[in-house]
Design an enzyme around this catalytic site. Structure first.
Site, PDB file in Angstrom:
ATOM      1  N   ARG A 151       1.363  -1.478   0.040  1.00 44.18           N
ATOM      2  CA  ARG A 151       0.138   0.207   0.097  1.00 44.18           C
ATOM      3  C   ARG A 151       1.259   0.861  -0.313  1.00 44.18           C
ATOM      4  O   ARG A 151       0.608   2.378   0.144  1.00 44.18           O
ATOM      5  CB  ARG A 151      -0.716   0.351   1.146  1.00 44.18           C
ATOM      6  CG  ARG A 151      -0.196   0.562   2.515  1.00 44.18           C
ATOM      7  CD  ARG A 151      -1.295   0.341   3.259  1.00 44.18           C
ATOM      8  NE  ARG A 151      -0.479  -0.262   5.273  1.00 44.18           N
ATOM      9  CZ  ARG A 151      -0.812  -0.232   6.106  1.00 44.18           C
ATOM     10  NH1 ARG A 151      -2.200   0.918   6.124  1.00 44.18           N
ATOM     11  NH2 ARG A 151      -0.688  -0.667   7.569  1.00 44.18           N
ATOM     12  N   ASP A 168      -6.264  -4.189   1.432  1.00 45.06           N
ATOM     13  CA  ASP A 168      -7.186  -3.547   0.090  1.00 45.06           C
ATOM     14  C   ASP A 168      -6.064  -1.959   0.300  1.00 45.06           C
ATOM     15  O   ASP A 168      -6.914  -0.972  -1.142  1.00 45.06           O
ATOM     16  CB  ASP A 168      -8.433  -2.453   0.554  1.00 45.06           C
ATOM     17  CG  ASP A 168      -7.680  -2.096   2.417  1.00 45.06           C
ATOM     18  OD1 ASP A 168      -6.620  -1.694   2.564  1.00 45.06           O
ATOM     19  OD2 ASP A 168      -8.830  -1.380   2.862  1.00 45.06           O
ATOM     20  N   GLY A 169      -4.908  -1.689   0.294  1.00 38.10           N
ATOM     21  CA  GLY A 169      -3.871  -0.893   0.174  1.00 38.10           C
ATOM     22  C   GLY A 169      -4.026   0.419   0.697  1.00 38.10           C
ATOM     23  O   GLY A 169      -3.441   1.033   0.519  1.00 38.10           O
ATOM     24  N   ARG A 190       5.241   9.777   3.150  1.00 36.91           N
ATOM     25  CA  ARG A 190       7.156   9.563   3.950  1.00 36.91           C
ATOM     26  C   ARG A 190       8.052  10.177   3.613  1.00 36.91           C
ATOM     27  O   ARG A 190       7.950   9.766   2.140  1.00 36.91           O
ATOM     28  CB  ARG A 190       7.044   7.728   4.445  1.00 36.91           C
ATOM     29  CG  ARG A 190       5.687   7.721   4.855  1.00 36.91           C
ATOM     30  CD  ARG A 190       6.401   5.863   5.513  1.00 36.91           C
ATOM     31  NE  ARG A 190       6.551   5.081   4.628  1.00 36.91           N
ATOM     32  CZ  ARG A 190       5.980   3.646   4.991  1.00 36.91           C
ATOM     33  NH1 ARG A 190       6.542   3.482   6.452  1.00 36.91           N
ATOM     34  NH2 ARG A 190       6.500   2.815   4.212  1.00 36.91           N
ATOM     35  N   ARG A 203      14.741  -1.556   2.155  1.00 41.68           N
ATOM     36  CA  ARG A 203      14.768  -2.684   3.239  1.00 41.68           C
ATOM     37  C   ARG A 203      15.121  -4.116   3.409  1.00 41.68           C
ATOM     38  O   ARG A 203      15.991  -4.172   2.489  1.00 41.68           O
ATOM     39  CB  ARG A 203      13.539  -3.358   3.014  1.00 41.68           C
ATOM     40  CG  ARG A 203      12.227  -1.970   3.822  1.00 41.68           C
ATOM     41  CD  ARG A 203      11.091  -1.918   3.061  1.00 41.68           C
ATOM     42  NE  ARG A 203       9.855  -1.581   2.803  1.00 41.68           N
ATOM     43  CZ  ARG A 203       9.080  -1.277   3.395  1.00 41.68           C
ATOM     44  NH1 ARG A 203       9.449  -1.965   5.052  1.00 41.68           N
ATOM     45  NH2 ARG A 203       9.105  -0.198   3.681  1.00 41.68           N
ATOM     46  N   ASP A 236      11.390  -7.303   6.744  1.00 43.28           N
ATOM     47  CA  ASP A 236      10.963  -6.025   5.539  1.00 43.28           C
ATOM     48  C   ASP A 236      10.762  -4.978   6.461  1.00 43.28           C
ATOM     49  O   ASP A 236      10.403  -3.800   5.711  1.00 43.28           O
ATOM     50  CB  ASP A 236      10.215  -6.828   5.549  1.00 43.28           C
ATOM     51  CG  ASP A 236       8.599  -7.015   6.860  1.00 43.28           C
ATOM     52  OD1 ASP A 236       9.163  -7.710   7.162  1.00 43.28           O
ATOM     53  OD2 ASP A 236       7.827  -6.529   6.209  1.00 43.28           O
ATOM     54  N   ASN A 237      11.325  -4.746   7.325  1.00 44.35           N
ATOM     55  CA  ASN A 237      10.717  -3.492   8.767  1.00 44.35           C
ATOM     56  C   ASN A 237      12.024  -3.201   8.382  1.00 44.35           C
ATOM     57  O   ASN A 237      12.201  -2.249   9.529  1.00 44.35           O
ATOM     58  CB  ASN A 237       9.101  -3.805   9.258  1.00 44.35           C
ATOM     59  CG  ASN A 237       8.329  -3.469   9.135  1.00 44.35           C
ATOM     60  OD1 ASN A 237       7.792  -3.591   7.675  1.00 44.35           O
ATOM     61  ND2 ASN A 237       7.245  -4.219  10.176  1.00 44.35           N
TER      62      ASN A 237
HETATM   63  P1  AMP Z   1       3.257  -4.152   8.154  1.00 44.35           P
HETATM   64  O1  AMP Z   1       3.468  -5.863   8.730  1.00 44.35           O
HETATM   65  O2  AMP Z   1       2.336  -3.209   8.198  1.00 44.35           O
HETATM   66  O3  AMP Z   1       5.409  -4.066   7.849  1.00 44.35           O
HETATM   67  O4  AMP Z   1       3.075  -5.124   6.578  1.00 44.35           O
HETATM   68  C1  AMP Z   1       3.198  -6.409   6.476  1.00 44.35           C
HETATM   69  C2  AMP Z   1       3.112  -6.550   4.974  1.00 44.35           C
HETATM   70  O5  AMP Z   1       2.030  -6.409   4.917  1.00 44.35           O
HETATM   71  C3  AMP Z   1       4.056  -5.266   3.937  1.00 44.35           C
HETATM   72  O6  AMP Z   1       4.162  -5.754   2.004  1.00 44.35           O
HETATM   73  C4  AMP Z   1       2.258  -4.291   3.616  1.00 44.35           C
HETATM   74  O7  AMP Z   1       2.733  -3.698   2.120  1.00 44.35           O
HETATM   75  C5  AMP Z   1       1.182  -5.180   3.409  1.00 44.35           C
HETATM   76  N1  AMP Z   1       0.300  -4.302   4.135  1.00 44.35           N
HETATM   77  C6  AMP Z   1      -0.434  -3.904   4.913  1.00 44.35           C
HETATM   78  N2  AMP Z   1      -1.625  -3.155   5.505  1.00 44.35           N
HETATM   79  C7  AMP Z   1      -1.678  -3.570   3.819  1.00 44.35           C
HETATM   80  C8  AMP Z   1      -2.848  -3.217   3.573  1.00 44.35           C
HETATM   81  N3  AMP Z   1      -3.879  -2.227   3.902  1.00 44.35           N
HETATM   82  N4  AMP Z   1      -3.404  -3.137   1.979  1.00 44.35           N
HETATM   83  C9  AMP Z   1      -1.822  -3.309   1.188  1.00 44.35           C
HETATM   84  N5  AMP Z   1      -0.728  -3.489   1.802  1.00 44.35           N
HETATM   85  C10 AMP Z   1      -1.228  -4.169   3.015  1.00 44.35           C
HETATM   86 MG    MG Z   2       6.107  -3.411   6.623  1.00 41.31          MG
END
Ligand code: AMP
Ligand code: MG
Length: 520
Positions: free
Chosen positions: A104, A136-137, A194, A201, A272-273
């Site tokens: 997203r 949903d992005g 951002r 990453r 990934d973070n």
């Molecule tokens: P995060 O836990 O926020 O670091 O996200 C882990 C993964 O899920 C990453 O690839 C994010 O881009 C994806 N992601 C999290 N929330 C959404 C969302 N609402 N729509 C699409 N991708 C998401």
């Molecule tokens: Mg992330």
């Protein structure tokens, strides 16, 4: 008219996915996929950072223009923008999760400002991408406020971080089940822009490596060194890559030492973070230590194992760097440089941590016996449930010639625990005062030095939650005020004293204040 000088190295120099658009798919042989933000109903600006605007040579008129809200919510692209989502993988909670990618987040391009600095612009919550999987992005207002405020608060605290230019509303609802308990509700949607020199990453390297695509891996490594580590130069490629990995280890160590200094818990330290520049990235269910507790994590998803708890962040960073080392291993003829990099992490972290602890307690350096004295302080803070931030500010106020508990009283959360530990605290304080006197420093200069590393204001979870509650009613004033306070976190700012207060009782077990889910 908004205009930037774009120099989109990432898309120009690295292979991209031939398919455009957000069809969900596995993307091989490419570092990115072209995809535009999805337009929204009613973009409007909610908050912005003047410091970040200045980095991008934007005036305040530029930022409040209608065009700005359109561009930075994703409705309109400026000439020179090349929107894309990056492909990355990651280890989540200790397990390889395969392809993740910007699900997203949509990158708009790399701006070179008048000072010649490069800044990558990225919209979070701008609509789905090939990496959105089933989601949903989009992003909701509450998590976007948290990301916006915390990025800037961390920067002003002196912690390496990605920045936030703007927070905009989409004018569209987003459906979320906040506590994952089968009670979804519609929440206001938002986008954060951002800003960072690079959003690469650890996971960007892990994905080609996991697929055996060593050619792509090598291209990405050498690109990263060239663009993001310009100090690393020379003709010997292997040698450069070794120095680069050691630098990544070093920066990651410095970042985590800062987290420990200010009481920040990231909450989701998946690979990934983890930014390759050693910046704090992806503000999700993060939190701030109120009563000192190294076992605390704000993340409800991690409640059972507490993998990402406060006191474990350095070991997790090391574990994550080991996963990066594994991903890079196919490029090296020997593992020695990677092992040396991991060793470097331990050295730098231990060194920074010692220096940081000395500074927090008001010592120039650690001497014999200090480690024990400090360890004892932390075990008292934990046992007696003392507020970490208030404790260190109060410690600077102790009269070293007549130490007493008075300045520390407001840092206690519980009367009963204070009484139970009073004698132990006094005894510690007397030994501490004797040690601090040995520094031979004037009270005022000692206080000044301690207050420069021990913040008065941190973005306590309950403060962010109060701002969110008001914002959801349409009142952004608290978001603006917190941004203002957090610009000078080491200053007394008596007019804002209420934002230095310890967590109130009502917030102890409130969602958003003490615990957060990953729902965002
Ligand atoms: P995060 O836990 O926020 O670091 O996200 C882990 C993964 O899920 C990453 O690839 C994010 O881009 C994806 N992601 C999290 N929330 C959404 C969302 N609402 N729509 C699409 N991708 C998401
Ligand atoms: Mg992330």
């Amino acid at each position: 008219m908004l205009a930037f000088n774009f120099d989109n190295c990432f898309v120009n120099e690295l292979p991209g996915d031939p398919e455009e658009g957000a069809r969900r798919r596995q993307v091989h042989g490419a570092c990115w996929s072209p995809v535009l933000p999805t337009p929204v109903a009613a973009p409007s600006l909610l908050a912005w950072s003047p410091e970040v605007a200045a980095l991008l040579d934007l005036s305040s008129e530029d930022v409040v223009s209608a065009e700005f809200a359109e561009v930075f919510t994703g409705n309109h692209q400026l000439p020179g923008m090349r929107a894309y989502a990056a492909c990355y993988g990651g280890h989540q909670f200790g397990h390889w999760a395969g392809q993740l990618g910007d699900g997203r987040a949509i990158n708009l391009g790399e701006v070179v400002n008048r000072a010649g600095q490069r800044w990558d612009l990225q919209l979070k919550g701008a609509g789905p991408t090939p990496y959105a999987r089933r989601a949903d992005g989009r992003a909701v207002l509450r998590s976007s406020i948290r990301e916006f405020l915390c990025s800037e608060a961390m920067h002003h605290l002196g912690v390496p971080t990605t920045r936030a230019l703007s927070l905009t509303a989409t004018g569209e609802p987003v459906l979320r089940d906040m506590m994952y308990d089968g009670n979804p509700r519609h929440e206001p949607g938002a986008v954060v822009c951002r800003v960072a020199p690079s959003f690469i990453r650890f996971g960007n390297f892990e994905i080609p490596s996991s697929r055996g695509d060593h050619e792509l891996l090598a291209r990405l490594v050498d690109f990263t060194i060239r663009r993001d580590f310009p100090d690393i130069i020379g003709d010997d490629v292997e040698e450069k890559r070794a120095r680069w990995f050691a630098t990544v280890c070093e920066r990651t160590a410095r970042m985590v030492a800062h987290w420990m200094r200010v009481g920040f818990v990231h909450g989701v330290m998946n690979t990934d973070n983890m930014s390759i520049l050693g910046l704090t990235i992806d503000y999700g269910p993060y939190g701030w230590i109120d009563n000192y507790d190294p076992d605390w994590t704000p993340n409800t998803t991690d409640e059972e194992n507490r993998r990402y708890r406060f006191g474990q962040q350095a070991s997790i960073a090391h574990w994550n760097l080991s996963r990066l080392a594994e991903a890079l291993a196919p490029l090296s003829t020997t593992l020695e440089p990677l092992q040396a990099g991991l060793e470097r992490f331990i050295q730098v972290y231990n060194g920074d941590n010692r220096q940081m602890m000395a500074a927090k307690f008001g010592f120039a350096t650690l001497r014999d016996g200090d480690t024990e004295l400090i360890a004892e302080a932390f075990s008292l803070l934990q046992a007696a449930e003392v507020d970490m931030t208030l404790f260190f500010r109060a410690l600077a106020l102790i009269d070293l010639d007549a130490p007493n508990l008075e300045p520390l009283r407001e840092a206690f959360y519980r009367e009963d625990l204070m009484r139970r530990h009073e004698t132990a605290f006094l005894s510690w304080l007397e030994r501490y005062a004797a040690r601090a006197r040995a520094e031979g420093e004037l009270a005022e200069s000692r206080r000044g030095r301690m207050n420069a590393v021990n913040p008065r204001y941190v973005l306590r979870n309950y403060l962010a939650q109060e701002a969110i509650n008001l914002a959801e009613q349409g009142d952004l004033s608290r978001v603006h005020e917190l941004l203002e306070v957090m610009r000078k976190p080491y200053d007394e700012q008596p007019e804002y004293a209420r934002y230095a207060a310890k967590r109130p009782d009502w917030a102890r077990n409130q969602p958003g204040c003490s615990m957060l889910s990953c729902s965002s």
